[in-house]
Design an enzyme around this catalytic site. Structure first.
Site, PDB file in Angstrom:
ATOM      1  N   GLU A  82      -5.153  67.871   9.766  1.00 44.52           N
ATOM      2  CA  GLU A  82      -3.832  67.162  10.410  1.00 44.52           C
ATOM      3  C   GLU A  82      -3.741  66.994  11.886  1.00 44.52           C
ATOM      4  O   GLU A  82      -2.727  66.770  12.444  1.00 44.52           O
ATOM      5  CB  GLU A  82      -2.623  67.490   9.690  1.00 44.52           C
ATOM      6  CG  GLU A  82      -2.428  69.037   9.877  1.00 44.52           C
ATOM      7  CD  GLU A  82      -0.976  69.550   9.334  1.00 44.52           C
ATOM      8  OE1 GLU A  82      -1.135  69.450   8.013  1.00 44.52           O
ATOM      9  OE2 GLU A  82      -0.098  69.895   9.956  1.00 44.52           O
ATOM     10  N   CYS A 114      -2.706  70.185   4.285  1.00 46.57           N
ATOM     11  CA  CYS A 114      -3.617  71.304   4.211  1.00 46.57           C
ATOM     12  C   CYS A 114      -4.880  71.198   3.482  1.00 46.57           C
ATOM     13  O   CYS A 114      -5.639  72.157   3.120  1.00 46.57           O
ATOM     14  CB  CYS A 114      -2.734  72.615   3.877  1.00 46.57           C
ATOM     15  SG  CYS A 114      -1.526  72.834   5.191  1.00 46.57           S
ATOM     16  N   HIS A 238      -4.523  77.899  -2.054  1.00 49.61           N
ATOM     17  CA  HIS A 238      -4.136  77.607  -0.598  1.00 49.61           C
ATOM     18  C   HIS A 238      -3.276  78.972  -0.081  1.00 49.61           C
ATOM     19  O   HIS A 238      -2.409  79.199  -0.889  1.00 49.61           O
ATOM     20  CB  HIS A 238      -3.759  76.289  -0.526  1.00 49.61           C
ATOM     21  CG  HIS A 238      -2.967  76.054   0.777  1.00 49.61           C
ATOM     22  ND1 HIS A 238      -3.596  76.048   1.961  1.00 49.61           N
ATOM     23  CD2 HIS A 238      -1.630  75.748   0.941  1.00 49.61           C
ATOM     24  CE1 HIS A 238      -2.667  75.838   2.987  1.00 49.61           C
ATOM     25  NE2 HIS A 238      -1.568  75.654   2.526  1.00 49.61           N
TER      26      HIS A 238
END
Lengths: 349, 133
Positions: A82, A114, A238
């Site tokens: 990103e 992400c 994550h």
């Protein structure tokens, strides 16, 4: 359909570090409390001559070295981030030329907060399994932006990892047995066109965003494969901070021991697209043959990609030249003012 | 980088991204940057493209305190003459290395970095720098 698996992996974490206490000191906050609340001590900072392209190139080069692969055999390169250096001009082309993969390869930049890097692994799996290419490279890397004094500034780190997906059995380190994605339209975190920093919806980023998607993808892939949490040697979730993955693991029935090797955010911050991927790379650094690995990414917006992998006998011989945990020991601490210079948070830069 | 410099930078991508120089198959000599002609063999020389070693050792170095335009905010930084081990010498910035480790004879390895990024709307120049290994 062809089998697909990881034949090489690489990663890169910048050398500079800033502690959470140093950031907190600037904004007159309690550093120890902030650090404990987020479950992380420091974050990696890209120097001012580093960006997503340079991190991706270093990760890709290491992946080729681990795979012992001629770069000209790479048929596709995807870079998920990103923080691509250009809004229009692909990072993947820079990576391709810098590892001498070109010009016969397909390339695209991906963006899904992400989880863009793991989305790239899924694309490579599809291309390899359908015999369209022999090898595909997916890199997830970020030099994550955090608005000064925003909660994200304490966690947004820099780093990335790349995985080469191939099909030759004698080259595969870990087979990609199954993947499942859980995706909804959830406005928990975003950055509008031309905006310098992302914005987020505070507490909303927890239950309806991170946990719903991570749980959804994990439950679905466990059901699809018929596997139980106890059958996995390692699990990677994550890691937006040090707390969320620990809560997710506990609620889903995984232990701290299963989570430990892939939990890297407490040491380098949230590397966004690199987060789950660096965690997976760290697990491959030590994984023994025949181990099952569960990796679940999360990208705001929102979605989770879950993967079940099984390590092969090659996993003990095909390892990166340096481990993730060794690389992150190479560090140099900087002050907040140096951090502001490197990340160009000063207007005149 | 300035828009009128794009073509010059682009032509040097193989050199900057891959350390690609050339090799004379007649006298077995490496050259970096690449040349069209072998200065030893002249018209008998046969030049082919070749990637240089990505490691080397510092022959000499200096610390820059007053940088040229585009580098003035990076000071102080180190520049070093690096012997690539094939009789090719290269001048490069040294990054990611503790000051005390930057010394004559230190082993270095190539890293990929931004070289120039002064125009916020312009193209970015990437290339090689070295770090002490």
């Amino acid at each position: 359909m062809q089998e697909a698996g990881i034949v090489g992996y690489g990663f890169f974490v910048p050398r500079l570090r800033i502690t959470i206490e140093e950031i907190a000191k600037t904004w007159k906050k309690d550093g120890k409390k902030t650090s404990a609340g987020l479950g992380l001590q420091e974050k990696a900072v890209a120097a001012w001559d580093e960006d997503t392209a340079t991190i991706s190139v270093e990760a890709a080069r290491m992946a080729l070295e681990t795979a012992k692969l001629d770069s000209q055999k790479i048929g596709a390169i995807f870079v998920g981030s990103e923080s691509h250096p250009y809004a229009v001009k692909p990072t993947a082309t820079i990576v391709g030329d810098a590892i001498n993969a070109g010009p016969a390869f397909m390339a695209a930049d991906l963006e899904f907060a992400c989880k863009a890097g793991t989305a790239g692994i899924q694309v490579c799996m599809g291309l390899v399994k359908s015999d369209m290419i022999n090898y595909g490279l997916s890199v997830g890397a970020d030099t994550a932006q955090g608005k000064p004094n925003d909660a994200l500034e304490f966690t947004a780190g820099s780093g990335g990892a790349g995985f080469i997906v191939g099909k030759e059995k004698n080259e595969i380190i870990a087979t990609l047995d199954e993947t499942f994605s859980f995706t909804t339209d959830t406005p928990d975190f975003w950055r509008r066109q031309h905006a310098e920093f992302p914005r987020h919806a505070g507490r909303f980023t927890g239950e309806p965003a991170y946990f719903r998607h991570v749980f959804g993808a994990t439950h679905a892939i466990l059901e699809k494969t018929g596997l139980k949490p106890t059958e996995f040697s390692h699990v990677i979730f994550h890691q937006p901070n040090g707390k969320f993955p620990r809560i997710a693991a506990k609620k889903l029935g995984f232990t701290e021991a299963q989570l430990k090797q892939g939990l890297i955010t407490p040491l380098i911050g949230n590397t966004y697209s690199g987060s789950t991927m660096i965690g997976l790379a760290s697990v491959l650094d030590i994984a023994k043959p025949g181990e099952k690995i569960l990796a679940v990414s999360y990208g705001s917006g929102a979605g989770s990609d879950a993967f079940v992998l099984t390590t092969t006998k090659n996993s003990s011989t095909k390892r990166a030249p340096i481990s993730v945990l060794e690389m992150i020991q190479e560090k140099e601490y900087i002050s907040y003012s140096e951090y502001a210079k490197h990340r160009k948070k000063l207007k005149s830069l | 980088m300035a828009d009128n410099a794009i073509a010059i930078h682009w032509r040097r991508y193989p050199e900057r991204y891959l350390l690609r120089g050339c090799h004379c198959e007649t006298c077995k000599t490496d050259f970096f940057p690449g040349r069209l002609f072998c200065p030893n063999c002249r018209r008998k020389g046969k030049m082919v493209s070749k990637e240089m070693p990505r490691t080397g050792k510092i022959v000499s170095f200096t610390e820059v305190f007053v940088g040229p335009i585009g580098f003035q905010h990076e000071t102080p930084y180190f520049l070093a003459l690096i012997d690539l081990g094939n009789k090719c010498m290269i001048l490069s910035q040294i990054v990611d290395s503790p000051k005390e480790k930057i010394k004559t004879g230190a082993q270095v390895k190539k890293v990929f970095r931004k070289i120039q990024d002064t125009d916020h709307e312009g193209a970015i120049a990437y290339g090689y720098k070295f770090k002490v290994s």
